[in-house]
Scaffold this motif. Sequence first.
Motif, mmCIF file in Angstrom:
data_model
loop_
_atom_site.group_PDB
_atom_site.id
_atom_site.type_symbol
_atom_site.label_atom_id
_atom_site.label_comp_id
_atom_site.label_asym_id
_atom_site.label_seq_id
_atom_site.Cartn_x
_atom_site.Cartn_y
_atom_site.Cartn_z
ATOM 1 N N HIS A 199 16.597 4.708 -8.980
ATOM 2 C CA HIS A 199 15.792 3.495 -8.974
ATOM 3 C C HIS A 199 15.943 2.724 -7.677
ATOM 4 C CE1 HIS A 199 15.408 4.160 -13.302
ATOM 5 N NE2 HIS A 199 14.341 3.414 -13.197
ATOM 6 N N LEU A 200 17.069 2.929 -7.009
ATOM 7 C CA LEU A 200 17.331 2.171 -5.792
ATOM 8 C C LEU A 200 16.625 2.780 -4.580
ATOM 9 C CD1 LEU A 200 19.067 -0.224 -4.910
ATOM 10 C CD2 LEU A 200 20.911 1.358 -4.424
ATOM 11 N N VAL A 201 16.430 4.114 -4.620
ATOM 12 C CA VAL A 201 15.974 4.815 -3.415
ATOM 13 C C VAL A 201 14.641 4.266 -2.904
ATOM 14 C CG1 VAL A 201 15.111 7.005 -2.545
ATOM 15 C CG2 VAL A 201 17.200 6.939 -3.858
ATOM 16 N N LEU A 202 13.634 4.276 -3.761
ATOM 17 C CA LEU A 202 12.288 3.974 -3.283
ATOM 18 C C LEU A 202 12.164 2.545 -2.736
ATOM 19 C CD1 LEU A 202 9.844 5.618 -2.903
ATOM 20 C CD2 LEU A 202 9.045 4.983 -5.149
ATOM 21 N N VAL A 242 6.266 10.021 -8.578
ATOM 22 C CA VAL A 242 6.129 10.217 -10.014
ATOM 23 C C VAL A 242 5.459 11.553 -10.310
ATOM 24 C CG1 VAL A 242 5.014 9.325 -12.084
ATOM 25 C CG2 VAL A 242 6.176 7.778 -10.552
ATOM 26 N N LYS A 243 4.454 11.920 -9.496
ATOM 27 C CA LYS A 243 3.750 13.171 -9.785
ATOM 28 C C LYS A 243 4.581 14.389 -9.414
ATOM 29 C CE LYS A 243 -0.967 12.071 -10.379
ATOM 30 N NZ LYS A 243 -2.326 12.044 -9.912
ATOM 31 N N VAL A 244 5.320 14.311 -8.289
ATOM 32 C CA VAL A 244 6.026 15.489 -7.815
ATOM 33 C C VAL A 244 7.403 15.628 -8.461
ATOM 34 C CG1 VAL A 244 6.975 16.625 -5.791
ATOM 35 C CG2 VAL A 244 4.765 15.503 -5.654
ATOM 36 N N PHE A 245 8.202 14.551 -8.427
ATOM 37 C CA PHE A 245 9.574 14.666 -8.934
ATOM 38 C C PHE A 245 9.699 14.260 -10.398
ATOM 39 C CE2 PHE A 245 10.046 14.062 -4.374
ATOM 40 C CZ PHE A 245 10.831 15.153 -4.080
ATOM 41 N N ASN A 246 8.668 13.543 -10.858
ATOM 42 C CA ASN A 246 8.691 13.127 -12.252
ATOM 43 C C ASN A 246 9.924 12.296 -12.597
ATOM 44 O OD1 ASN A 246 7.464 12.897 -14.630
ATOM 45 N ND2 ASN A 246 8.031 14.933 -15.428
ATOM 46 N N VAL A 247 10.302 11.379 -11.712
ATOM 47 C CA VAL A 247 11.415 10.472 -12.012
ATOM 48 C C VAL A 247 10.871 9.055 -12.123
ATOM 49 C CG1 VAL A 247 13.249 11.798 -10.965
ATOM 50 C CG2 VAL A 247 11.906 10.258 -9.563
ATOM 51 N N PRO A 248 11.510 8.228 -12.934
ATOM 52 C CA PRO A 248 11.051 6.849 -13.064
ATOM 53 C C PRO A 248 11.433 6.043 -11.831
ATOM 54 C CG PRO A 248 13.011 7.200 -14.360
ATOM 55 C CD PRO A 248 12.662 8.520 -13.778
ATOM 56 N N VAL A 249 10.600 5.099 -11.453
ATOM 57 C CA VAL A 249 10.893 4.329 -10.253
ATOM 58 C C VAL A 249 10.879 2.823 -10.479
ATOM 59 C CG1 VAL A 249 10.153 6.006 -8.552
ATOM 60 C CG2 VAL A 249 8.482 4.533 -9.600
ATOM 61 N N PHE A 291 0.840 -1.204 0.000
ATOM 62 C CA PHE A 291 0.000 0.000 0.000
ATOM 63 C C PHE A 291 0.877 1.257 0.000
ATOM 64 C CE2 PHE A 291 -2.696 2.869 2.843
ATOM 65 C CZ PHE A 291 -3.377 3.402 1.774
ATOM 66 N N LEU A 292 1.850 1.258 0.930
ATOM 67 C CA LEU A 292 2.762 2.393 1.012
ATOM 68 C C LEU A 292 3.506 2.568 -0.309
ATOM 69 C CD1 LEU A 292 3.971 4.525 2.831
ATOM 70 C CD2 LEU A 292 5.719 2.896 3.491
ATOM 71 N N ALA A 293 3.869 1.446 -0.936
ATOM 72 C CA ALA A 293 4.596 1.519 -2.202
ATOM 73 C C ALA A 293 3.801 2.311 -3.226
ATOM 74 C CB ALA A 293 4.869 0.109 -2.719
ATOM 75 N N TYR A 294 2.493 2.017 -3.330
ATOM 76 C CA TYR A 294 1.710 2.719 -4.349
ATOM 77 C C TYR A 294 1.518 4.180 -4.007
ATOM 78 C CZ TYR A 294 1.104 -1.514 -6.860
ATOM 79 O OH TYR A 294 1.367 -2.624 -7.577
ATOM 80 N N VAL A 295 1.317 4.462 -2.710
ATOM 81 C CA VAL A 295 1.191 5.869 -2.313
ATOM 82 C C VAL A 295 2.461 6.617 -2.706
ATOM 83 C CG1 VAL A 295 0.950 7.425 -0.362
ATOM 84 C CG2 VAL A 295 -0.372 5.324 -0.417
ATOM 85 N N LEU A 296 3.623 6.015 -2.403
ATOM 86 C CA LEU A 296 4.885 6.685 -2.706
ATOM 87 C C LEU A 296 5.130 6.775 -4.205
ATOM 88 C CD1 LEU A 296 7.363 5.448 0.030
ATOM 89 C CD2 LEU A 296 6.231 7.640 -0.182
ATOM 90 N N ILE A 297 4.746 5.758 -4.956
ATOM 91 C CA ILE A 297 4.940 5.813 -6.405
ATOM 92 C C ILE A 297 4.147 6.986 -6.976
ATOM 93 C CG2 ILE A 297 4.380 4.668 -8.591
ATOM 94 C CD1 ILE A 297 5.118 2.055 -7.337
ATOM 95 N N ILE A 298 2.894 7.102 -6.560
ATOM 96 C CA ILE A 298 2.085 8.213 -7.054
ATOM 97 C C ILE A 298 2.740 9.535 -6.694
ATOM 98 C CG2 ILE A 298 -0.086 9.452 -6.690
ATOM 99 C CD1 ILE A 298 -1.542 6.982 -6.691
ATOM 100 N N PHE A 299 3.159 9.636 -5.440
ATOM 101 C CA PHE A 299 3.753 10.877 -4.950
ATOM 102 C C PHE A 299 5.029 11.223 -5.723
ATOM 103 C CE2 PHE A 299 6.713 12.905 -1.943
ATOM 104 C CZ PHE A 299 6.012 14.071 -1.724
ATOM 105 N N PHE A 319 -4.816 0.608 -11.771
ATOM 106 C CA PHE A 319 -5.422 1.917 -12.000
ATOM 107 C C PHE A 319 -5.002 2.934 -10.952
ATOM 108 C CE2 PHE A 319 -8.414 -1.468 -13.162
ATOM 109 C CZ PHE A 319 -8.430 -1.294 -14.528
ATOM 110 N N ILE A 320 -3.729 2.851 -10.485
ATOM 111 C CA ILE A 320 -3.382 3.734 -9.367
ATOM 112 C C ILE A 320 -3.499 5.203 -9.729
ATOM 113 C CG2 ILE A 320 -1.962 2.231 -7.933
ATOM 114 C CD1 ILE A 320 0.472 3.365 -9.304
ATOM 115 N N PHE A 321 -3.323 5.544 -11.001
ATOM 116 C CA PHE A 321 -3.428 6.953 -11.351
ATOM 117 C C PHE A 321 -4.855 7.335 -11.741
ATOM 118 C CE2 PHE A 321 1.084 6.143 -12.017
ATOM 119 C CZ PHE A 321 1.607 7.165 -11.244
ATOM 120 N N ASP A 322 -5.610 6.384 -12.323
ATOM 121 C CA ASP A 322 -6.958 6.704 -12.791
ATOM 122 C C ASP A 322 -8.011 6.482 -11.710
ATOM 123 O OD1 ASP A 322 -5.758 7.102 -15.233
ATOM 124 O OD2 ASP A 322 -5.915 4.980 -15.736
#
Lengths: 325, 324
Positions: free
Chosen positions: A186-189, A156-163, A146-154, B284-287
């Motif tokens: 790629h290692l950080v997250l 990717v949206k804020v820093f715009n770096v690939p993870v 769950f935390l992984a997806y929250v952080l991925i969204i955060f 669908f994490i973004f949608d």
Amino acid sequence: MFSFWAKSLVEKLITLFFISIISFSVVMLAPGDPSEIDPLNPKFTQEDIQRLRKAFDLDKPLPVQYYLFYKKLFTNELRSYKDNQPVLKKITERFLNSLPLFLVGTLLTWCLAFPLGIQAALRRQSLFDRSTTFFSYFFISLPSFFLAYVLIIFIVKVFNVPVIGLQTFGRESVSWWYLINDRIWHLVLPSVLSAIGGIAILSRYVRSQMLEVIEQDYVRTALAKGLPPDTVYYKHALRNALLPFVTMFGLTLPGLIGGSVIIESIFSWPGMGRLGYDAILARDYPLILSLNFIAACLVLVGTFISDLLYMVVDPRISLISESKG
Amino acid sequence: MEKNGSSVNLSAPQPEQELLLPQVSGLRDLWRQLRTNSLALWGLGLLSIFFFIAAAGLILTEGRQPIMDPEKVRLVDTLKPPLTKANESVLAPEDRPLFGIYLLGTDKLGRDVLARMLQGAHVSLLVGFISVGISVVLGIVLGALAGYSGYYVDSIIMRVVDIMLCFPSFFLILTVVALLPPSIWNIMIVIGLTSWPPIARFVRAEFLALKKQDFVVAAEALGLSKLKIMFVHMVPNAIAPVLVTATIEVASAILTESSLSFLGFGVPPPAASWGNILSDGKEFIFDAPWLFIASGTAILLTVLAFNLFGEGLREALNPRLRER
């Protein structure tokens, strides 16, 4: 001294033997057969199945299969059902990929958990203590996926770096500076994610251990005779509070396999956990069994190392009165 | 009641001091301790809410004609955000969600996420309690045998415990669950069978201390059968640490089940579990972030509640931590 090590080693080998039997029977006695992985394929005739079963020793009785399996494992002849690659080679490759993740994660865990736990213990009942307590329960209970997806969204949206993945796809020919940068991003997250649960649990242990030690008489004596509190806490108390964690250091080894399945699946990280997950999906018995066996070996090596370290750091442990409990 | 009272006090390190303690019944004493622990109270509060939701979920989503059908597919209303009104011009009245509104949105098949979450609540509860039930029974029986019998029974059982602790538990559970046919019962049994060793260790340690207590010696002198001494007289006195471990194991069982569901080996579809919903939502994490946020938050709060309550229980039952 020597007889203690010999005894411990023999004990561990016996344990390993039983583990090998149990994991072999668990996998082999489970319903289904690797040759049935694609039952609807019309090109798969009965003869093919028979040929495959013969090639992988599946037509022999179980004890013989067990013997052949471990013989092949030790002589490096074991091959994966899926792609006929040598199992050990596959595992070594993936192990090297998992290693940086594991090292950075462990380093983060140990570097952050100790200061947090010690401070929480020294400032018992303060706001700091209460909030670390709450946040450690919070992170212990937070599912890592769950935390992984929250952080991925955060991220990717804020820093715009690939993870996702080991490195950015299709950028292998860029400058080494860029490559290193890319790798680190790629290692950080994933390593932060794999560290967070560990930090939460370990800092709780450190706190309770530290609390126990600073209530001892010798700490009170040292404070009473007027030593500066920092000397008492960080020199006298801390050393004794750290003792149990020496043993825990050995026990982090098995995390190399078991702890990484979910994180590696989410981030498509080609490591050991991901390898195990794919092997399970493909019913690749040699790979599953080898991974289980290696994991058990890691546990035993870990306990062996921690026994050893404990004896080095704590002179009170005597070898003769060492009793299993 | 008297037996319960001694269950708390007997584990104190100095028996001489016990005589000075006021005699309060065990449960009331426990409650008195718990009441001072704000985290445990939060845990208890969250747990009561969770039990209520799970019970409501059982009533609302089970049966032939459930009030809220978690498996109803509505292809006109896929991936609707929370608080969207149902498409009433197309949907037949019996297909509409409760009150015609999707409180938590819908998933990719237009299923009502609220109904699925409610169903997932009692699935999680079931998995947590049955798997921990299995491990508690196994742990108590084996730990009691090991602690009371001693000699070779003890060494054999403790060897088994050592072996069990060497398995990488999540990987083992994943392997077994993946190889067995998909079923929620298999998951419970496998989690139960792999999580008993810590309980067996605690029970054994308690039994080693209890074995020399007067009441056990007296029971032996009276000629009671060994089984009766172990399970009628000794187990109630050794139950305190088991209770703590069991509460925390419920939390980890729920977490394990949701991880398994997340990896695709958990509760088989079409039944919903929180891990399942999250797993469906990961595409669908973004949608459609509500899918994984709703299920993830539910898992988090439930596991947190069990952990907080378990830790509160541990502090309340541990005489050495009391004065802190």
